[in-house]
Design a protein around this motif. Structure first.
Motif, PDB file in Angstrom:
ATOM      1  N   MET A   1      21.328  58.833-108.095  1.00  0.00           N
ATOM      2  CA  MET A   1      20.101  58.409-107.396  1.00  0.00           C
ATOM      3  C   MET A   1      19.118  57.324-108.001  1.00  0.00           C
ATOM      4  O   MET A   1      19.046  57.624-109.288  1.00  0.00           O
ATOM      5  N   THR A   2      19.074  56.212-107.460  1.00  0.00           N
ATOM      6  CA  THR A   2      18.453  55.345-108.160  1.00  0.00           C
ATOM      7  C   THR A   2      16.858  55.035-108.220  1.00  0.00           C
ATOM      8  O   THR A   2      16.105  54.603-108.964  1.00  0.00           O
ATOM      9  N   ASP A   3      16.324  55.622-106.915  1.00  0.00           N
ATOM     10  CA  ASP A   3      15.032  55.551-106.783  1.00  0.00           C
ATOM     11  C   ASP A   3      14.497  57.188-106.693  1.00  0.00           C
ATOM     12  O   ASP A   3      15.155  58.036-106.119  1.00  0.00           O
ATOM     13  N   ASN A   4      13.194  57.156-106.794  1.00  0.00           N
ATOM     14  CA  ASN A   4      12.621  58.634-106.500  1.00  0.00           C
ATOM     15  C   ASN A   4      12.010  58.362-105.074  1.00  0.00           C
ATOM     16  O   ASN A   4      11.390  58.013-104.542  1.00  0.00           O
ATOM     17  N   ILE A   5      12.697  59.364-104.228  1.00  0.00           N
ATOM     18  CA  ILE A   5      12.451  59.630-102.656  1.00  0.00           C
ATOM     19  C   ILE A   5      12.415  61.326-102.464  1.00  0.00           C
ATOM     20  O   ILE A   5      13.453  62.106-102.981  1.00  0.00           O
ATOM     21  N   ASP A   6      11.597  61.685-101.486  1.00  0.00           N
ATOM     22  CA  ASP A   6      11.523  62.860-101.283  1.00  0.00           C
ATOM     23  C   ASP A   6      12.200  63.325-100.140  1.00  0.00           C
ATOM     24  O   ASP A   6      12.625  64.467 -99.936  1.00  0.00           O
ATOM     25  N   PHE A   7      12.234  62.578 -98.874  1.00  0.00           N
ATOM     26  CA  PHE A   7      12.731  62.720 -97.540  1.00  0.00           C
ATOM     27  C   PHE A   7      13.644  61.712 -97.301  1.00  0.00           C
ATOM     28  O   PHE A   7      13.464  60.473 -97.543  1.00  0.00           O
ATOM     29  N   LEU A   8      14.730  62.215 -96.487  1.00  0.00           N
ATOM     30  CA  LEU A   8      15.465  61.125 -95.741  1.00  0.00           C
ATOM     31  C   LEU A   8      15.777  61.479 -94.150  1.00  0.00           C
ATOM     32  O   LEU A   8      15.329  62.660 -93.757  1.00  0.00           O
ATOM     33  N   TYR A   9      16.436  60.772 -93.419  1.00  0.00           N
ATOM     34  CA  TYR A   9      16.224  60.782 -92.049  1.00  0.00           C
ATOM     35  C   TYR A   9      17.751  60.735 -91.409  1.00  0.00           C
ATOM     36  O   TYR A   9      18.407  59.629 -91.935  1.00  0.00           O
ATOM     37  N   PHE A  51      39.838  59.958 -98.893  1.00  0.00           N
ATOM     38  CA  PHE A  51      39.335  60.817-100.080  1.00  0.00           C
ATOM     39  C   PHE A  51      37.829  60.846-100.325  1.00  0.00           C
ATOM     40  O   PHE A  51      37.361  61.774-100.991  1.00  0.00           O
ATOM     41  N   CYS A  52      37.161  59.943 -99.761  1.00  0.00           N
ATOM     42  CA  CYS A  52      35.957  59.785 -99.955  1.00  0.00           C
ATOM     43  C   CYS A  52      34.992  60.100 -98.874  1.00  0.00           C
ATOM     44  O   CYS A  52      35.193  59.480 -97.686  1.00  0.00           O
ATOM     45  N   PHE A  53      34.247  61.339 -98.688  1.00  0.00           N
ATOM     46  CA  PHE A  53      33.563  62.055 -97.688  1.00  0.00           C
ATOM     47  C   PHE A  53      32.113  61.655 -97.809  1.00  0.00           C
ATOM     48  O   PHE A  53      31.440  61.890 -98.923  1.00  0.00           O
ATOM     49  N   ILE A  54      31.460  61.384 -96.664  1.00  0.00           N
ATOM     50  CA  ILE A  54      30.025  61.066 -96.848  1.00  0.00           C
ATOM     51  C   ILE A  54      29.025  61.542 -95.722  1.00  0.00           C
ATOM     52  O   ILE A  54      29.818  61.779 -94.695  1.00  0.00           O
ATOM     53  N   SER A  55      27.657  61.751 -95.978  1.00  0.00           N
ATOM     54  CA  SER A  55      26.904  62.018 -94.879  1.00  0.00           C
ATOM     55  C   SER A  55      25.916  61.005 -94.977  1.00  0.00           C
ATOM     56  O   SER A  55      25.190  60.651 -96.110  1.00  0.00           O
ATOM     57  N   SER A  56      25.533  60.346 -93.946  1.00  0.00           N
ATOM     58  CA  SER A  56      24.728  59.216 -93.984  1.00  0.00           C
ATOM     59  C   SER A  56      23.254  59.371 -93.542  1.00  0.00           C
ATOM     60  O   SER A  56      22.912  59.940 -92.373  1.00  0.00           O
ATOM     61  N   TRP A  57      22.436  58.750 -94.199  1.00  0.00           N
ATOM     62  CA  TRP A  57      20.860  58.921 -93.907  1.00  0.00           C
ATOM     63  C   TRP A  57      20.264  57.703 -94.283  1.00  0.00           C
ATOM     64  O   TRP A  57      20.644  56.557 -94.497  1.00  0.00           O
ATOM     65  N   THR A  58      19.029  57.315 -93.865  1.00  0.00           N
ATOM     66  CA  THR A  58      18.220  56.314 -93.831  1.00  0.00           C
ATOM     67  C   THR A  58      16.807  56.850 -94.649  1.00  0.00           C
ATOM     68  O   THR A  58      16.421  57.820 -94.528  1.00  0.00           O
ATOM     69  N   ASP A  59      16.159  55.846 -95.578  1.00  0.00           N
ATOM     70  CA  ASP A  59      14.863  56.217 -95.829  1.00  0.00           C
ATOM     71  C   ASP A  59      13.739  55.630 -95.282  1.00  0.00           C
ATOM     72  O   ASP A  59      12.600  55.604 -95.667  1.00  0.00           O
ATOM     73  N   ASP A  60      13.922  55.041 -93.944  1.00  0.00           N
ATOM     74  CA  ASP A  60      13.197  54.271 -93.464  1.00  0.00           C
ATOM     75  C   ASP A  60      12.480  55.346 -92.569  1.00  0.00           C
ATOM     76  O   ASP A  60      12.951  55.991 -91.434  1.00  0.00           O
ATOM     77  N   SER A  61      11.132  55.613 -92.497  1.00  0.00           N
ATOM     78  CA  SER A  61      10.415  56.510 -91.827  1.00  0.00           C
ATOM     79  C   SER A  61       9.832  56.007 -90.561  1.00  0.00           C
ATOM     80  O   SER A  61       9.747  56.886 -89.799  1.00  0.00           O
ATOM     81  N   THR A  62       9.950  54.666 -90.341  1.00  0.00           N
ATOM     82  CA  THR A  62       9.561  54.265 -89.202  1.00  0.00           C
ATOM     83  C   THR A  62      10.841  54.259 -88.366  1.00  0.00           C
ATOM     84  O   THR A  62      11.898  53.988 -88.574  1.00  0.00           O
ATOM     85  N   GLU A  63      10.715  54.585 -87.053  1.00  0.00           N
ATOM     86  CA  GLU A  63      11.616  54.970 -86.038  1.00  0.00           C
ATOM     87  C   GLU A  63      12.220  53.404 -85.730  1.00  0.00           C
ATOM     88  O   GLU A  63      11.690  52.611 -85.758  1.00  0.00           O
ATOM     89  N   SER A  64      13.671  53.469 -85.682  1.00  0.00           N
ATOM     90  CA  SER A  64      14.448  52.084 -85.624  1.00  0.00           C
ATOM     91  C   SER A  64      15.142  52.152 -84.094  1.00  0.00           C
ATOM     92  O   SER A  64      16.002  53.156 -83.731  1.00  0.00           O
ATOM     93  N   ILE A  65      14.780  51.363 -83.395  1.00  0.00           N
ATOM     94  CA  ILE A  65      15.438  51.273 -81.959  1.00  0.00           C
ATOM     95  C   ILE A  65      16.982  51.161 -82.186  1.00  0.00           C
ATOM     96  O   ILE A  65      17.969  51.746 -81.546  1.00  0.00           O
ATOM     97  N   PRO A  66      17.382  50.140 -83.057  1.00  0.00           N
ATOM     98  CA  PRO A  66      18.891  50.078 -83.013  1.00  0.00           C
ATOM     99  C   PRO A  66      19.680  51.405 -83.598  1.00  0.00           C
ATOM    100  O   PRO A  66      20.630  51.774 -83.380  1.00  0.00           O
TER     101      PRO A  66
END
Length: 275
Positions: A1-9, A51-66
């Motif tokens: 992990m490259t940044d300090n971040i507390d929550f993801l969405y 062979f690469c399994f992922i779960s995708s999140w975003t760090d953008d706390s502002t809601e995104s219409i797209p």
């Protein structure tokens, strides 16, 4: 992990929310099932994205219409907020390993058992290996790029008769056109391998697996993997309802929360009444 971040969405639909709440798990899917078709490709290996399994999140706390439109629904979706690295850790006890192993297990731990998000016992029982599941360091910030060497990485290097495959390069780069996602990923590399063998047999089996991967012939051990959520992270879950959620879907979400996770917080969308 490259940044300090507390929550993801994480944006998803109500059906998936029901499964997350009832099972206390999040599902990881392989790169060959992603909407970005570049993801499974490399410059030198075929079918390796499986062979690469992922779960995708975003760090953008502002809601995104797209993001609502692409991964959820304006009328019947939710956005889940969780603390980073929310997965449960298990102690790899000798007894748990011995219960599924054909070989005797010696306990030299003095009670200091290694904890991991995936247990050795599960790998033995289901005949797979997942190194990241033991390291507990699986969160990565996606790098957006137009560099073809990063989008289609060369994974194989050769030193005399030995081949090395840089599986760690998979799943970490996306085309710059996806930059609006501000994506972070939990990434697991999972391979079919029976690790319940003596060292010589295990080495031979691993060599056969690698050869089949190099030839594009190996198959993934399963099409998805579910990781269990830590109890504290689960109970502190925050759920934002989609901007145009119907009264019926609002009732469904509230009923699910009441039944499975009454300590979770449910919020209305900040876009409610605006779109």
């Amino acid at each position: 992990m490259t940044d300090n971040i507390d929550f993801l969405y994480h944006y998803t639909n109500i059906e998936t929310l029901a499964l997350i709440l009832s099972n206390h798990t999040f599902r990881f899917r392989s790169l060959d099932q992603m909407d970005d078709l570049q993801e499974k490709e490399t410059s030198d290996l075929k079918n390796v994205g499986q062979f690469c399994f992922i779960s995708s999140w975003t760090d953008d706390s502002t809601e995104s219409i797209p993001m609502w439109n692409m991964y959820s629904s304006l009328h019947s979706g939710v956005r889940i907020k969780l603390a980073t690295n929310p997965f449960k850790k298990y102690a790899n006890t000798p007894d748990s390993i011995q219960a599924v192993s054909k070989s005797p297990v010696t306990d030299n731990s003095n009670g200091n058992y290694i904890k991991s998000i995936i247990t050795v016992a599960d790998m033995i029982a289901k005949k797979y290996i997942c190194p990241g599941g033991m390291s507990n360091n699986i969160l990565h910030k996606v790098v957006y790029t137009s560099n073809p060497d990063e989008l289609y990485p060369k994974l194989v290097s050769q030193n005399e008769d030995e081949y090395t495959i840089a599986f760690g390069s998979l799943g970490k780069y996306k085309n710059i056109h996806w930059q609006f996602q501000r994506e972070w990923r939990y990434i697991l590399q999972i391979f079919p391998l029976d690790i319940d063998q003596n060292p010589d047999q295990l080495n031979t089996s691993a060599q056969i697996m690698i050869t089949k991967i190099l030839q594009g012939l190996e198959k993934q051990p399963f099409s998805y993997y579910d990781l269990t959520l830590d109890d504290t992270a689960y109970s502190n879950m925050e759920i934002t309802l989609s901007p145009k959620i119907s009264p019926g879907n609002r009732l469904i979400v509230n009923t699910l929360i009441e039944k499975y996770n009454p300590s979770a917080t449910v919020r209305d969308s900040s876009l409610l009444g605006l779109i």
